[in-house]
Design a protein around this motif. Sequence first.
Motif, short mmCIF file in Angstrom:
data_model
loop_
_atom_site.label_atom_id
_atom_site.label_comp_id
_atom_site.label_asym_id
_atom_site.label_seq_id
_atom_site.Cartn_x
_atom_site.Cartn_y
_atom_site.Cartn_z
N SER A 5 0.82 -1.22 0.00
CA SER A 5 0.00 0.00 0.00
C SER A 5 0.85 1.27 0.00
CB SER A 5 -0.94 0.00 1.19
OG SER A 5 -0.19 0.00 2.39
N TYR A 6 2.04 1.23 0.59
CA TYR A 6 2.86 2.44 0.61
C TYR A 6 3.36 2.80 -0.78
CZ TYR A 6 6.95 -0.64 0.65
OH TYR A 6 7.89 -1.59 0.34
N LEU A 8 1.47 2.69 -3.41
CA LEU A 8 0.34 3.21 -4.17
C LEU A 8 -0.05 4.63 -3.74
CD1 LEU A 8 -1.86 0.00 -4.00
CD2 LEU A 8 -0.34 0.72 -5.84
N LYS A 9 0.48 5.10 -2.63
CA LYS A 9 0.12 6.43 -2.15
C LYS A 9 0.86 7.49 -2.95
CE LYS A 9 -0.84 4.90 2.51
NZ LYS A 9 -0.51 5.04 3.94
N PRO A 10 0.21 8.65 -3.15
CA PRO A 10 0.90 9.72 -3.89
C PRO A 10 2.04 10.30 -3.06
CG PRO A 10 -1.20 10.50 -3.07
CD PRO A 10 -1.12 9.02 -2.77
N THR A 11 3.06 10.82 -3.74
CA THR A 11 4.18 11.41 -3.02
C THR A 11 3.79 12.78 -2.50
OG1 THR A 11 5.03 12.36 -5.06
CG2 THR A 11 5.88 10.21 -4.45
N VAL A 12 4.38 13.16 -1.41
CA VAL A 12 4.10 14.44 -0.78
C VAL A 12 5.24 15.40 -1.09
CG1 VAL A 12 3.73 15.60 1.43
CG2 VAL A 12 2.84 13.30 1.07
N ARG A 13 4.87 16.60 -1.51
CA ARG A 13 5.89 17.61 -1.82
C ARG A 13 6.47 18.14 -0.51
NH1 ARG A 13 5.70 23.35 -2.84
NH2 ARG A 13 3.51 23.24 -2.24
N GLN A 14 7.79 18.18 -0.41
CA GLN A 14 8.45 18.67 0.79
C GLN A 14 8.25 20.17 0.91
OE1 GLN A 14 10.04 16.91 3.16
NE2 GLN A 14 9.43 15.05 2.11
N ARG A 15 7.92 20.63 2.12
CA ARG A 15 7.72 22.06 2.36
C ARG A 15 9.04 22.69 2.77
NH1 ARG A 15 2.65 22.75 6.17
NH2 ARG A 15 2.83 24.85 5.37
N GLU A 16 9.22 23.92 2.37
CA GLU A 16 10.43 24.64 2.72
C GLU A 16 10.12 25.68 3.79
OE1 GLU A 16 12.54 26.22 -0.57
OE2 GLU A 16 12.34 24.40 -1.75
N ALA A 17 11.05 25.87 4.70
CA ALA A 17 10.86 26.83 5.77
C ALA A 17 10.93 28.25 5.21
CB ALA A 17 11.94 26.64 6.83
#
Length: 68
Positions: A5-6, A8-17
């Motif tokens: 299942s991991y 199949l999950k969409p990737t998450v965009r990394q947030r910048e400080a």
Amino acid sequence: MPAPSYTLKPTVRQREARAISAEDYDAARARAARWGEAQEDQAVAADEAATTTGALDAILARRRRASA
């Protein structure tokens, strides 16, 4: 065999400080000044209350000496 299942999950965009600005420093300085004033007000109230807690301090000091 099905895919895990991991995968199949969409990737998450990394947030910048966000960069710290001069406004952030000013806000922090103002908050610290308000906090310092609040602490001074509490110190004055504690000094006024010290006259009533003096007896308690003496009792606790005697107990500490007796237990040592």
